[in-house]
Structure formats: structure tokens, C-alpha cells
Scaffold this motif. Structure first.
Motif, short mmCIF file in Angstrom:
data_model
loop_
_atom_site.label_atom_id
_atom_site.label_comp_id
_atom_site.label_asym_id
_atom_site.label_seq_id
_atom_site.Cartn_x
_atom_site.Cartn_y
_atom_site.Cartn_z
N THR A 91 0.83 -1.21 0.00
CA THR A 91 0.00 0.00 0.00
C THR A 91 0.86 1.25 0.00
N SER A 190 -8.81 2.01 0.51
CA SER A 190 -8.92 1.07 1.65
C SER A 190 -9.86 -0.09 1.35
N GLY A 191 -10.91 0.18 0.56
CA GLY A 191 -11.84 -0.89 0.21
C GLY A 191 -11.16 -1.99 -0.60
N ALA A 194 -8.84 -4.00 1.57
CA ALA A 194 -9.56 -4.97 2.41
C ALA A 194 -9.89 -6.24 1.63
N ALA A 197 -6.67 -8.19 1.03
CA ALA A 197 -6.20 -8.80 2.27
C ALA A 197 -7.00 -10.05 2.61
N THR A 198 -8.31 -9.97 2.47
CA THR A 198 -9.17 -11.11 2.81
C THR A 198 -8.90 -12.29 1.89
N THR A 201 -5.28 -13.80 2.52
CA THR A 201 -5.07 -14.51 3.78
C THR A 201 -5.27 -16.01 3.59
N GLY A 261 -14.06 -12.48 0.96
CA GLY A 261 -13.46 -11.53 0.03
C GLY A 261 -14.39 -11.21 -1.13
N LEU A 264 -17.19 -8.98 0.20
CA LEU A 264 -16.71 -7.61 0.40
C LEU A 264 -16.67 -6.85 -0.92
N HIS A 265 -16.18 -7.52 -1.95
CA HIS A 265 -16.10 -6.88 -3.26
C HIS A 265 -17.49 -6.53 -3.77
#
Length: 293
Positions: A91, A190-191, A194, A197-198, A201, A261, A264-265
């Protein structure tokens, strides 16, 4: 609106509950585990399921349930740490590259091109082979292999945001570069961060487990899901149930992170969300009613 869309997605809620329960089980492992995960009892090896040993015992008489619970700390905790460090580096460099452009962007992107020219899995194996087996070396290898991908993806998102009118207005108003990056650019990306990242992981969990399965990651006697699979492979024919607990645990957690993930998208992208829920038809019907009224 984002949280409303996310909470209304049953799959997202189920995934968040699953991940939360797994994390709680790992944090509370000293209280939930019925036995010491490293305690040996050769006379009790391959014991069946019972009240004392809910998932039986392994080849050294260790409680499988206790090792599974303590393995959450090793597998998931270090996967989250690895992802957090990688995303922080990606980032930071992505924002710098996408915001300043020019020579700075050129240098960072050429380094990223160099790093991305190697397959991530091959690079991780090479780094761990050089540094030696161990969980810390696996974490370092994953960070080195993945930061360039994050940098490039976040740079693309930053470039889209730097052309927005409110960014231009902030520049004209005399706002400092640091202020614009902290207050405008970073919240804007940030979206996407996120979601990355999800999804990543789950990939890191698979990586840590795979390297531990190959004997390059976590070393005995530390409990870890990939190592449990490695121990179970030797008795796959005679005691096939030994592989079920760690295998299903990895499958469940990785699937939960991946589905979360995707949710979230969809929640951050209203068009995708409407398509997923059949919302386009509902919006069309409401709009026709409003016209008639």
C-alpha cells in the motif's frame, strides 16, 4: 450502505461467524484444549474417538483436538501477520508510485516487474531453501514474494483516484501531499486493500500449511495443521481419519476467507451487488411505479 449490503449477504455473515469462532477457539486454546498438545503417550497412539480424546490421538499419542486448536495460533495468526506486513508495504509503495508518477513510479514499477517475473511459489521455495526451514523464514519468503503484486494493484487504484475532482481541489486549496495521501487517497483505496487482504489470507494459510507439510515450515513439536497432515500421510491407508481434522480445518478456513473476500467486493461495488441479488429487476420495477405515480 456498505455494512447494510454486507450484513444482508448471508454468505458473508456465515463466513464472518466462522472466522470469528475459529479465532476465538485459537485464542482460548489453553482453556478449550483437553490436553497438552505436545504431551507424548506412545502407549496410547492412534486411540479412537472418545470423551477423553474427542478426535483421537496421533502416532505419538498426542491429542488431535488439542493440536488442532493450538494449530490455529500458528497457522492463522502468522498468516494474518504475513498479510498485514505485505499489504502495508504494498500500500505504501503503491500510493507513492501512483500519486507521484514520473521517475519515482518508473523505478518502483521496474523493481516490481523484476520481482513478478519469478513465479511466487518458486521464489518462496528458493528463499526458504536459502534461509532454512522455520516459520519466520516462511513469513519472510511470503512477504518478499507478494509485496510487488500488491504494489502494482494498489498503484492502479491510486491512479484512478488521483484524477478525481476532490483530489484536484485539495491540491489547488494548498493541502500538503501528506494530508492528501492520508485523508483522501488512503481512504479511497482502503476498500480494495480490504478485499485483497481477505482473499490473500486464505492463500497464505495454504502456503504456510503446504511448506509445513513439506517439512520447510513449522518444526516439531509446535502444532500446525500442515505438519499434522504430514504426520498423517504416513498412515493414510491404515488410519485415514488422521487426515480429516486438519484437512477439513484448512478447507473450511480458506473457503471462509475466499467467500468473504467475494462478498466484500460485491458490497463495495453496488452494480455487482445488484446483479448478485437480482436488484436490477427490483430497481426497474420501482422506477416504473414511480413514473406511473
Amino acid at each position: 450502505m456498505f455494512w447494510k449490503r454486507l450484513v444482508s449477504d448471508k454468505m458473508a455473515v456465515l463466513c464472518m461467524i466462522t472466522i470469528a469462532l475459529v479465532v476465538v477457539a485459537g485464542v482460548g486454546a489453553p482453556w478449550f484444549a483437553p490436553h497438552d498438545p505436545t504431551s507424548l503417550n506412545i502407549m496410547n497412539k492412534y486411540a479412537g474417538i472418545s470423551l477423553e480424546y474427542p478426535l483421537g490421538t496421533d502416532q505419538l499419542g498426542r491429542c488431535n483436538l488439542s493440536r488442532l486448536l493450538y494449530g490455529i495460533r500458528t497457522t492463522i495468526l502468522f498468516a494474518v501477520i504475513t498479510t498485514a506486513i505485505t499489504i502495508t508495504i504494498g500500500t505504501l509503495l503503491g500510493i507513492i508510485s501512483g500519486y507521484f508518477r514520473g521517475k519515482v513510479d518508473e523505478v518502483i514499477m521496474r523493481i516490481c516487474d523484476m520481482m513478478l517475473s519469478f513465479p511466487a511459489e518458486v521464489m518462496i521455495l528458493a528463499i526458504v531453501g536459502i534461509l532454512g526451514p522455520g516459520l519466520l523464514n516462511v513469513v519472510v519468503a511470503n512477504i518478499i514474494a507478494k509485496w510487488a503484486w500488491y504494489t502494482r494493484m494498489i498503484r492502479t487504484t491510486v491512479i484512478q483516484y488521483t484524477d478525481k475532482n476532490y483530489i484536484r481541489f485539495a491540491k489547488v486549496s494548498g493541502c500538503g501531499t501528506g494530508h492528501i495521501m492520508r485523508k483522501h487517497v488512503l481512504p479511497g483505496v482502503s476498500g480494495e486493500v480490504a478485499v485483497f487482504a481477505t482473499l490473500d489470507t486464505g492463500w497464505v494459510i495454504l502456503n504456510i500449511s503446504a511448506l509445513s507439510f513439506l517439512g520447510l515450515g513449522v518444526q516439531a513439536p509446535t502444532p500446525e495443521w500442515g505438519m499434522m497432515l504430514n504426520d498423517a500421510k504416513n498412515v493414510m491407508i491404515t488410519h485415514p481419519t488422521q487426515m480429516l481434522a486438519p484437512g477439513l480445518a484448512i478447507l473450511l478456513v480458506v473457503a471462509a476467507f475466499n467467500f468473504l473476500g467475494d462478498s466484500l467486493h460485491a458490497a463495495m461495488n453496488p452494480k455487482s451487488y445488484m446483479h448478485k441479488k437480482g436488484g436490477r429487476l427490483n430497481v426497474f420495477v420501482r422506477s416504473k411505479k414511480s413514473v406511473h405515480h
